[in-house]
Structures are given as structure tokens and as C-alpha cells.
Design a protein around this motif. Structure first.
Motif, short mmCIF file in Angstrom:
data_model
loop_
_atom_site.label_atom_id
_atom_site.label_comp_id
_atom_site.label_asym_id
_atom_site.label_seq_id
_atom_site.Cartn_x
_atom_site.Cartn_y
_atom_site.Cartn_z
N ARG A 166 -30.54 43.33 8.28
CA ARG A 166 -31.79 43.80 8.88
C ARG A 166 -32.29 45.09 8.27
NH1 ARG A 166 -30.13 42.79 15.24
NH2 ARG A 166 -30.28 40.50 15.18
N LEU A 167 -31.48 45.78 7.48
CA LEU A 167 -31.90 47.04 6.89
C LEU A 167 -32.81 46.79 5.69
CD1 LEU A 167 -28.55 49.00 7.02
CD2 LEU A 167 -30.50 49.22 8.55
N ALA A 168 -33.74 47.71 5.48
CA ALA A 168 -34.68 47.58 4.37
C ALA A 168 -33.96 47.93 3.07
CB ALA A 168 -35.87 48.50 4.58
N ARG A 169 -34.00 47.01 2.11
CA ARG A 169 -33.37 47.24 0.82
C ARG A 169 -34.25 46.70 -0.28
NH1 ARG A 169 -27.85 48.38 0.08
NH2 ARG A 169 -27.98 47.34 -1.92
N GLU A 170 -34.10 47.28 -1.45
CA GLU A 170 -34.71 46.70 -2.62
C GLU A 170 -33.83 45.57 -3.14
OE1 GLU A 170 -35.31 49.80 -5.38
OE2 GLU A 170 -36.84 50.82 -4.19
N ASP A 171 -34.31 44.93 -4.18
CA ASP A 171 -33.58 43.79 -4.72
C ASP A 171 -32.22 44.22 -5.23
OD1 ASP A 171 -33.08 41.25 -5.49
OD2 ASP A 171 -34.10 41.41 -7.42
N ASP A 172 -31.19 43.43 -4.93
CA ASP A 172 -29.83 43.69 -5.38
C ASP A 172 -29.14 42.37 -5.63
OD1 ASP A 172 -27.71 45.13 -6.19
OD2 ASP A 172 -27.45 46.28 -4.36
N LEU A 173 -27.86 42.42 -6.07
CA LEU A 173 -27.18 41.21 -6.52
C LEU A 173 -26.05 40.79 -5.61
CD1 LEU A 173 -26.99 41.99 -10.35
CD2 LEU A 173 -28.71 40.64 -9.13
N GLU A 174 -26.02 41.25 -4.35
CA GLU A 174 -24.95 40.85 -3.45
C GLU A 174 -25.09 39.37 -3.11
OE1 GLU A 174 -26.83 43.49 -2.90
OE2 GLU A 174 -25.47 45.18 -3.12
N ALA A 175 -23.91 38.70 -2.90
CA ALA A 175 -23.90 37.27 -2.58
C ALA A 175 -22.83 37.02 -1.53
CB ALA A 175 -23.63 36.43 -3.82
N CYS A 176 -22.97 35.91 -0.81
CA CYS A 176 -22.01 35.49 0.21
C CYS A 176 -20.90 34.67 -0.45
CB CYS A 176 -22.69 34.67 1.30
SG CYS A 176 -23.95 35.57 2.24
N ALA A 177 -19.68 34.90 -0.02
CA ALA A 177 -18.55 34.10 -0.49
C ALA A 177 -18.13 33.06 0.52
CB ALA A 177 -17.36 35.02 -0.81
N SER A 178 -18.37 33.28 1.78
CA SER A 178 -18.03 32.36 2.86
C SER A 178 -18.95 32.66 4.04
CB SER A 178 -16.55 32.53 3.27
OG SER A 178 -16.31 33.86 3.70
N PRO A 179 -19.04 31.72 4.99
CA PRO A 179 -18.39 30.41 5.11
C PRO A 179 -18.90 29.42 4.07
CG PRO A 179 -20.04 30.70 6.82
CD PRO A 179 -19.95 32.02 6.13
N PRO A 180 -18.27 28.24 4.00
CA PRO A 180 -18.65 27.29 2.94
C PRO A 180 -20.13 26.96 2.91
CG PRO A 180 -16.61 26.60 4.00
CD PRO A 180 -17.12 27.75 4.81
N ALA A 181 -20.78 26.94 4.07
CA ALA A 181 -22.20 26.58 4.09
C ALA A 181 -23.06 27.63 3.40
CB ALA A 181 -22.67 26.38 5.52
N LEU A 182 -22.58 28.88 3.33
CA LEU A 182 -23.37 29.95 2.71
C LEU A 182 -22.73 30.47 1.43
CD1 LEU A 182 -24.23 32.05 5.91
CD2 LEU A 182 -25.58 30.25 4.84
N GLY A 183 -21.64 29.90 1.00
CA GLY A 183 -20.95 30.39 -0.18
C GLY A 183 -21.81 30.31 -1.42
N GLY A 184 -21.92 31.42 -2.15
CA GLY A 184 -22.68 31.47 -3.39
C GLY A 184 -24.14 31.79 -3.21
N ARG A 185 -24.61 31.87 -1.98
CA ARG A 185 -26.03 32.15 -1.76
C ARG A 185 -26.29 33.65 -1.84
NH1 ARG A 185 -28.40 29.05 3.35
NH2 ARG A 185 -30.21 30.23 2.59
N TYR A 186 -27.48 34.00 -2.30
CA TYR A 186 -27.90 35.39 -2.41
C TYR A 186 -27.98 36.00 -1.02
CZ TYR A 186 -31.07 39.26 -3.53
OH TYR A 186 -31.66 40.49 -3.64
N PHE A 187 -27.35 37.16 -0.85
CA PHE A 187 -27.21 37.75 0.48
C PHE A 187 -28.56 37.98 1.15
CE2 PHE A 187 -26.82 41.41 3.31
CZ PHE A 187 -25.73 41.06 4.08
N TRP A 188 -29.50 38.50 0.40
CA TRP A 188 -30.78 38.87 1.01
C TRP A 188 -31.70 37.67 1.18
CZ3 TRP A 188 -30.16 43.37 3.01
CH2 TRP A 188 -29.27 44.27 2.41
N ALA A 189 -31.29 36.50 0.68
CA ALA A 189 -32.08 35.29 0.88
C ALA A 189 -31.63 34.47 2.08
CB ALA A 189 -32.01 34.41 -0.38
N VAL A 190 -30.51 34.84 2.69
CA VAL A 190 -30.01 34.14 3.87
C VAL A 190 -30.73 34.68 5.09
CG1 VAL A 190 -27.97 33.63 5.25
CG2 VAL A 190 -27.78 33.80 2.76
#
Length: 630
Positions: free
Chosen positions: A262-286
């Protein structure tokens, strides 16, 4: 002559030169460059091939650069009396050891560079005396431990702390929380798996926090993060902004990270590793609605347990959920049970009572809680009287049982009624939806369940079970057309919790899902020990003793027979004829007389005298009872 008194009066007014200004500069170490013409003095020895700190350093130097050498240790005397030193660089050496108090005289030091060395730990005395230190660079070492008091002397002045590229799994978070003036904190490229809540709450001047490439699965909310806007890049950010970098971590994207999303951030490269349904997805796109948690569910707990007083007791409770729930225990008196002299609580949910007392009996409550809720389960403990003393040589055996002990037998009416009453009083896994254990033996059980036609697209069935004495959950995958399964790897005399799940394809999402079919609890029969023949070692020992007794008895009889035969034969060895009576030669003096005369008795020995020659006629003498010739 008049000017001479005036000159003498003006001489005391001339300023006296200080010793530091008049003293000649010390010698410059070999292969080093020294700036001694003007203040501040500096000694520059980068890449000089030094194996140790030069002993001929000018102790008035304000800057000392010893980078890119082969120095292996910093001794107590190497930097002694350098009270005016402001900048010290020991970067990219081979330093493995820093003596305690090696920097004790450097009270004016502002910057210390120890990066690119081979330090494995930093103790409490190694940085003692650095009361004005502002920049401490410890990156690219092999640090695995940082003492809680290592930064005590510089905690109030430190502005820049770099611990990146080390092997740190834990940090003294309480000590880091006292760095009230720190602006930059580099913790990236370590082995940190967790950060305690509120670890940075007192770092009000923190401007950059780098936790990139660790093992963090979650980042707890912190008051510092909620007060300041978060920007991924330092360029163009306002002075009050906090630069937070946490990419390269195996983030578990559940409800615990909603605050960060929910915090305001500029573009970055963090990604989710789990759970399996979200694994590999860009953090700020979830989306925020996808950061969900699952409430805990108690999957296993100990059955009612009865122990005699004075014996230990282990109560087990297992729960699943997202995030992993924390298990706590509440005693029958309503008190929270933790580690003490009589009890130990383990992180896996096991509560061990080391010595039970009669007052410990009752209902213990297991509470599993996480961010999504909590679940409870009751475990009954009965503490009986202490057991009577047992004789060391007492033996017992069970009566033999007809047939194979591992054969499956249907439960009797008595056992069925007892099982039903136990299930009625038990709050364990329900036996709903028709899952039944119809036959069971000492090491096997037959599990049956009804057809699950209402569930479309069933791929297989999954059986999960574990025993009361084993925490490991065992899985069995069964074909979709099966309605029963024989478990043949069970342990005798144990209680098992078993659940059957249907694995099917969810038509709405296209993902594989599971639905419980039902659960059951059953107990295997105890392994009976029949009364049989003695063991082989016992038989072998008995035979050896008997054989030795026979040999000893035979030898004794033989000796006895020999003694008897010896006595019967008058002391002569057996097998020889009795010798005739001894015959002695008797001599008589003839002197004209005819016939033999009886032998006179043996004369007494007399003293020697003169010999007289006498002619004797001798013939053998025989006893009187034998006839003699004419």
C-alpha cells in the motif's frame, strides 16, 4: 647602545614556537609517500606490498592509508599514540585478526575502512575507544557474528554502517536500534532470514536501508516505514524520504505484506516467491486483494494420555495455516505454560512435562494463532498413582494368538463399543462422510470410503496419516477408481489419525484443488509375545554347561576306579601276578653234624674282632610248614 635595551625588552614579546611545530617529522616508511610539508600530515602506502603495519609511522599523522596490501593482523602497538588520526583505511588486505584495544588510542578517528578483508567475527573490545567514529565500513568480509557490545563506544556518533556481503544470519538488533544518528545502513547480501518487528523504530535519521539479497520471506511493519514515504531510487527523492531496497529476497506474498504493497513507491524489481499462485509475479503488480492469509487448522493432537505420577508426558499439537501458526499451551488452571524447570515448550508445538504430579491432570488447551486467526484443541492428561516397584527377574508373556498376528480382523463388539465411546468423548478428527477403518491388525489396516460422484474431475485420492508417537505425516496417493486401500506399514500398539482427500481440477480456476472426504481414528493391536522355546543363546549356554559336567563326572569316576583296583591288588599295580614268598639263604656250621639245623636268630651287631676261617655248608631255607628233604 640606546637601542640595545629596547631590543632586550622586545625579545620576551616574541611568540615562542610550540614543540609540535619545531619537532622534525618522523621518517617516512619505505615504499610509502608522506605529506609532511603542511598540516594535516598524511602517510600514503596503498599497494606497497606491506605484510604488517610499518613500525616507523609518524604518530602525528591525521590520515593513514594502508589499502591493497597483505597485512594479516592489526596489533595493539601498531597504532598506539596516534591520537590525531582522523582517517584510517585498511581496505583489501588479508586481515583475519584485530587485537582487542587496537584502536583504543584513536579517539579522534572519524572514518575506519576494514572492507575486503577476512574477518569472521567482531567482538566487544575490538572497536573500543572509537568515541568519535562516524563511518564504519565492514563490507566484503566473512563476518558470521557481531557481538552485542561491539558498537557501544560509537553508537551515538555513527552515521554510516556498511555490513554488506558477509555471512550474517543474525544481528544484535537491540544494539542496532541504539544507532540514533545513523543515516545509511547496509545489510544487503547476507543470510538474514527474519527481522524483528520494530527493529528500526528508533532510527529517526535513517535515510537509506538496504536489505537486498537476503533470505527474508516477510518484512514486518515498522513505525519508521509508515511515517516516511518510500522511494526505490535515491535520485530526485526529497531529503526526508527513506530509500528502502529489499529485492532479491524470497518474499512470501500474503496478508503480512499488504502494508508494504500500500505504500507509494517508484518502479522496482521486487518479485514474489510464494505462494505458488503468485510465485514469480512482480510484487507491485499483484493486487492487494491477492495478499491473503489462511487461518490455522489443527491437524494433529495427542489422544487422551494417562501416565503415572513422576513420569514424563509429551503433549503434541500440530497446525497448518498461512502464515505458519504459532502454538501455545494453556494449563487446566488457565495459565500459559512455557519453559520452566518442569516443562519445555518446543517451536513445533510439543509440550513436554518432565516430571508429572497429581495436580497436573486435566484438560490442556493447544492454541494455534497467526495473522488470520486462531484455532484451539483440547488434550486430556490423566496423572495416576506412581507404579509399584518391579522385580528385576520378573518375566511375563502373552498367551499365543491363533493365526497370523498381522492378519486383519474385524473389531469385536466390545472394542467397537469402547471405540465409539472414546470417539464420543474425543474431539479429534471427525469420522464423517463415511471414511471407515473396517479391519485392522498389529501392522495393517483396511481403509474404505464412499464414492465421490458429486466432485467432478477427480484425479486421485490422497491419504494422510500419522501416529500418536510420530510427528511425521505420511502421504499415500490412490487412483481415482479406488474405494479402499490397505495400509501395511503401521506400528503395533499405536493410535493413528487418518484423513482422505479428493484431488480434483477446479473448473473455475483450472488449478488442482483438494477437498476432504473424511477422517477417522483407529488403533492397531499390540504385538503379542508368545510363550515359546528359549532363545538360541540360552540353549547354547545350557548345552555347554551340561557337556562340561559330563566330562568332569567321567574323569572323577575313572580316578575312583583306579584307586579301588589299586587297593584290591595289595598295593601292586594291576595286571601283575603276586610274587612268591621270599626265600633267604641259611648257612650252618657242619662241624661233623648231619642234616640242616634251624637257622638261629639274627645276632645282634657286635664290635669287630679277629676273623676265623670256618667252612660252611649252605642250602636254601624254607618256612617250617613246607616239608624238607632227608
Amino acid at each position: 647602545m640606546a637601542a640595545l635595551p629596547l631590543l632586550l625588552c622586545l625579545l620576551p614579546l616574541a611568540p615562542a614556537s610550540s614543540p609540535s611545530q619545531t619537532a622534525a617529522p618522523g621518517p617516512c616508511p619505505r615504499r610509502c609517500r608522506c605529506q609532511t610539508q603542511s598540516l594535516p600530515l598524511s602517510v600514503l602506502c596503498p599497494g606497497a606490498g606491506l605484510l604488517f603495519v610499518p613500525p616507523s609511522l609518524d604518530r602525528r599523522a591525521a590520515e593513514l592509508r594502508l589499502a591493497d596490501n597483505f597485512i594479516a593482523a592489526v596489533r595493539r602497538r601498531d597504532l598506539a599514540n596516534m591520537t590525531g588520526l582522523l582517517h584510517l583505511s585498511l581496505s583489501r588486505n588479508t586481515i583475519r585478526h584485530v587485537a582487542a584495544g587496537a584502536f583504543a588510542d584513536l579517539r579522534a578517528l572519524r572514518a575506519l575502512h576494514l572492507d575486503g578483508n577476512r574477518l569472521t567475527s567482531l567482538g566487544e573490545g575490538q572497536l573500543r575507544g572509537l568515541v568519535n567514529l562516524r563511518h564504519l565500513i565492514l563490507s566484503n568480509n566473512q563476518l558470521a557474528a557481531l557481538a552485542a557490545g561491539a558498537l557501544d563506544d560509537c553508537a551515538e556518533t555513527l552515521e554510516d554502517l556498511d555490513l554488506s556481503y558477509n555471512n550474517l544470519e543474525q544481528l544484535p538488533w537491540e544494539a542496532l536500534g541504539r544507532l540514533g544518528n545513523v543515516n545509511t545502513l547496509g545489510l544487503d547480501h547476507n543470510l538474514l532470514a527474519s527481522v524483528p518487528a520494530g527493529a528500526f523504530s528508533r532510527l529517526h535519521k535513517l535515510a537509506r536501508l538496504d536489505m537486498t539479497s537476503n533470505r527474508l520471506t516477510t518484512i514486518p511493519p515498522d513505525p519508521l516505514f509508515s511515517r516516511l514515504p518510500l522511494l526505490a531510487r535515491p535520485r530526485g527523492s526529497p531529503a526526508s524520504a527513506l530509500v528502502l531496497a529489499f529485492g532479491g529476497n524470497p518474499l512470501h506474498c500474503n496478508c503480512e505484506l499488504v502494508w508494504l504493497r500500500r505504500l507509494a513507491r517508484e518502479d522496482d524489481l521486487e518479485a514474489c516467491a510464494s505462494p505458488p499462485a503468485l510465485g514469480g509475479r512482480y510484487f507491485w503488480a499483484v493486487g492487494e486483494e491477492e495478499f491473503v492469509c489462511e487461518p490455522p487448522v489443527v491437524t494433529h493432537r495427542s489422544p487422551p494420555l494417562a501416565v503415572p505420577a513422576g513420569r514424563p508426558a509429551a503433549l503434541r499439537c500440530r497446525a497448518v495455516g498461512d502464515p505458519e501458526p504459532r502454538v501455545r499451551w494453556v494449563s487446566p488452571q488457565g495459565r500459559l505454560v512455557g519453559n520452566s524447570s518442569r516443562a519445555r515448550a518446543f517451536p513445533n508445538g510439543t509440550l513436554e512435562l518432565l516430571v508429572t504430579e497429581p495436580g497436573d491432570g486435566g484438560i490442556f488447551t493447544c492454541i494455534a494463532a497467526n495473522a488470520a486467526g486462531e484455532a484451539t484443541a483440547a488434550v486430556e492428561l490423566t496423572v495416576g498413582p506412581p507404579p509399584p516397584p518391579q522385580l528385576a527377574n520378573s518375566t511375563s508373556c502373552d498367551p499365543p494368538r491363533d493365526g497370523d498376528p498381522d492378519a486383519l480382523t474385524p473389531p469385536s463388539a466390545a472394542s467397537a463399543s469402547a471405540s465409539a465411546s472414546a470417539k464420543a468423548a474425543d474431539t479429534g478428527p471427525p469420522t464423517d462422510r463415511g471414511v471407515q477403518v473396517t479391519e485392522h491388525g498389529a501392522t495393517a489396516a483396511l481403509v474404505q470410503w464412499p464414492d465421490q460422484r458429486p466432485i467432478p474431475g477427480i484425479r486421485m485420492y490422497q491419504i494422510q496419516y500419522n501416529s500418536s508417537a510420530d510427528d511425521i505425516l505420511v502421504y499415500r496417493m490412490i487412483p481415482a477408481d479406488s474405494r479402499s486401500f490397505l495400509l501395511s506399514d503401521l506400528a503395533s500398539g499405536r493410535t493413528y489419525d487418518l484423513c482422505v482427500l479428493a484431488v480434483y481440477e477446479d473448473g473455475a480456476t483450472g488449478l488442482t484443488a483438494t477437498r476432504p472426504v473424511g477422517c477417522a481414528r483407529f488403533s492397531t493391536e499390540p504385538a503379542l509375545r508368545p510363550c515359546g522355546a528359549p532363545h538360541a543363546p540360552f540353549l547354547g549356554g545350557t548345552m555347554i554347561i551340561a557337556l562340561g559336567g559330563v566330562i568332569v563326572a567321567s574323569v572323577l569316576v575313572f580316578i575312583f576306579v583306579l584307586l579301588m583296583r589299586y587297593k584290591v591288588h595289595g598295593g601292586q599295580p594291576p595286571g601283575k601276578a603276586k610274587a612268591p614268598a621270599p626265600v633267604s639263604s641259611v648257612c650252618s656250621q657242619t662241624n661233623g653234624a648231619l642234616g640242616p639245623t634251624p637257622a638261629p636268630p639274627a645276632p645282634e651287631p657286635a664290635a669287630p674282632r679277629a676273623h676265623t676261617v670256618v667252612q660252611l655248608d649252605c642250602e636254601p631255607w624254607r618256612p617250617s610248614h613246607e616239608p624238607t628233604g632227608p
